[in-house]
Design a protein around this motif. Structure first.
Motif, mmCIF file in Angstrom:
data_model
loop_
_atom_site.group_PDB
_atom_site.id
_atom_site.type_symbol
_atom_site.label_atom_id
_atom_site.label_comp_id
_atom_site.label_asym_id
_atom_site.label_seq_id
_atom_site.Cartn_x
_atom_site.Cartn_y
_atom_site.Cartn_z
ATOM 1 N N UNK A 42 0.901 -1.306 0.012
ATOM 2 C CA UNK A 42 -0.053 0.023 -0.117
ATOM 3 C C UNK A 42 0.730 1.384 0.137
ATOM 4 N N UNK A 43 1.988 1.351 0.801
ATOM 5 C CA UNK A 43 2.775 2.397 0.944
ATOM 6 C C UNK A 43 3.526 2.629 -0.518
ATOM 7 N N UNK A 44 3.885 1.543 -1.288
ATOM 8 C CA UNK A 44 4.235 1.231 -2.534
ATOM 9 C C UNK A 44 3.408 2.164 -3.378
ATOM 10 N N UNK A 45 2.218 1.628 -3.515
ATOM 11 C CA UNK A 45 1.294 2.183 -4.226
ATOM 12 C C UNK A 45 1.169 3.582 -4.174
ATOM 13 N N UNK A 46 1.083 4.192 -2.932
ATOM 14 C CA UNK A 46 1.054 5.450 -2.709
ATOM 15 C C UNK A 46 2.165 6.376 -3.337
ATOM 16 N N UNK A 47 3.309 5.706 -3.026
ATOM 17 C CA UNK A 47 4.545 6.406 -3.404
ATOM 18 C C UNK A 47 4.731 6.458 -5.148
ATOM 19 N N UNK A 48 4.209 5.402 -5.716
ATOM 20 C CA UNK A 48 4.134 5.359 -7.179
ATOM 21 C C UNK A 48 3.024 6.246 -7.733
ATOM 22 N N UNK A 49 1.860 6.161 -7.244
ATOM 23 C CA UNK A 49 0.853 6.950 -7.355
ATOM 24 C C UNK A 49 1.027 8.566 -7.500
#
Length: 98
Positions: free
Chosen positions: A22-29
């Motif tokens: 989830x944190x990775x998706x937030x970062x990429x987004x």
């Protein structure tokens, strides 16, 4: 009782992997959102729309995944218990008149 390092301590936190995702998706987004800024470079409307849509979807998915992990760790109301109660508030204790 102190556990020795060679003893079995059980499995790790089951929410660590989904929370990291989830944190990775937030970062990429967030990164994708900053690269698709229309005021920075004029671009095709289709490219900007796709970039913003993809970044919004990544941010939303990351936020939902992270919220589920936080709710799991910090506990919440159990839906089965809520359904079993019928949604009624708990009974108030009787007052003593002494």
């Amino acid at each position: 009782m102190k556990l020795n390092p060679y003893e079995y301590h059980g499995v790790g936190d089951p929410t660590a992997g989904p929370a990291a995702l989830g944190l990775g998706l937030l970062g990429v987004g967030g990164w994708l959102l900053t690269t698709a800024r229309p005021w920075q470079k004029p671009g095709n409307a289709l490219t900007l729309g796709l970039g913003w849509s993809a970044s919004g979807a990544l941010l939303l998915c990351g936020l939902v995944l992270l919220a589920k992990c936080v709710r799991t760790v910090h506990g919440g109301t159990d839906p089965e218990t809520e359904a079993g109660r019928g949604g009624e508030p708990p009974a108030r204790p009787a007052r003593s008149s002494d």
